[in-house]
Design a protein around this motif. Structure first.
Motif, mmCIF file in Angstrom:
data_model
loop_
_atom_site.group_PDB
_atom_site.id
_atom_site.type_symbol
_atom_site.label_atom_id
_atom_site.label_comp_id
_atom_site.label_asym_id
_atom_site.label_seq_id
_atom_site.Cartn_x
_atom_site.Cartn_y
_atom_site.Cartn_z
ATOM 1 N N ALA A 11 37.721 51.957 45.359
ATOM 2 C CA ALA A 11 38.116 50.558 45.152
ATOM 3 C C ALA A 11 36.909 49.731 44.694
ATOM 4 C CB ALA A 11 38.700 49.983 46.434
ATOM 5 N N PHE A 14 36.288 50.639 41.218
ATOM 6 C CA PHE A 14 37.304 49.971 40.399
ATOM 7 C C PHE A 14 36.898 48.527 40.112
ATOM 8 C CE2 PHE A 14 41.149 47.226 40.503
ATOM 9 C CZ PHE A 14 41.714 47.606 39.292
ATOM 10 N N CYS A 112 41.337 53.369 39.836
ATOM 11 C CA CYS A 112 42.473 52.860 40.608
ATOM 12 C C CYS A 112 43.362 54.019 41.066
ATOM 13 C CB CYS A 112 43.268 51.864 39.774
ATOM 14 S SG CYS A 112 44.650 51.106 40.655
#
Length: 227
Positions: A11, A14, A112
């Motif tokens: 994350a 990302f 993702c």
């Protein structure tokens, strides 16, 4: 489902990829790549043309030694260029940035996907993340090299100055200062490097844990074996 550690690290990667994508959009949208001061010889005095421009448009204004200033003009880079080689280089920089934008978008999608699933056995895994981030960084570095080469080798600022004021005579000297639109590309490269580094740390930790779980039986205590 992926572990909490994997989800958090991907994350964060990302987030860096999304920031990279936004920064590339800023690079393409803003026209503060360079500010040039180009000096020409005039009839009785020298003339200085100040230009600030990017890949698509810019502004120029003229100063004469006696203090006269011509009002600022807006111009289109493609319209002011007569040198086909300089035009081709500008096009190459734009194409390179578009490719880096697509690479950044794909990298965001891959990170993702990895944050919410475990596609380790396919190209969607860390290998894909490494690939697209690396390509994005390479494209940005190429753009950072091509633009200054165009300035120096093809006299881009001089060409644009003559396009703004066609009566200019002999070129004397030029000075260049690269603007924030140009230096943001360096930030994009740093963000791509950060994404790769995060995934590398996670992959290394995962590999070490896997090896630890697969220790050979000879390292097992003998009393456990006898039992």
């Amino acid at each position: 489902m992926p572990s909490r550690k994997k989800t958090s690290m991907f994350a964060f990667a990302f987030l860096t990829c999304v920031c990279s994508f936004v920064m590339i959009c800023v690079v393409l949208a803003t026209q503060h790549w360079i500010t040039s001061k180009v000096v020409f010889s005039g009839t009785n005095s020298s003339v200085t043309v100040s230009l600030t421009y990017g890949l698509f448009s810019g502004t120029c204004e003229q100063f004469v030694d006696v203090g006269l200033q011509v009002s600022e003009k807006t111009f289109q880079v493609a319209d002011n260029l007569r040198n086909s080689k300089a035009k081709s280089m500008i096009t190459a920089v734009v194409v390179t940035l578009v490719l880096s934008l697509l690479s950044s978008l794909l990298s965001s999608g891959f990170t993702c996907t990895n944050a919410v699933s475990n596609p380790y056995q396919t190209f969607l895994g860390p290998t894909g993340v490494y690939t697209w981030n690396s390509l994005c960084g390479i494209f940005m570095l190429l753009a950072m090299i091509l633009f200054p080469v165009n300035i120096e080798e093809n006299s881009l600022s001089i060409e644009l100055a003559r396009g703004c004021f066609s009566f200019l005579q002999t070129h004397i000297k030029s000075t260049h200062t690269y603007g924030y639109s140009y230096w943001i590309m360096l930030l994009v490269i740093i963000l791509n490097t950060a994404s790769i580094t995060i995934i590398c740390f996670y992959a290394h930790a995962r590999y070490s844990k896997k090896k630890e779980q697969e220790r050979p039986m000879e390292n097992t205590p003998k009393d456990v074996i006898l039992f």
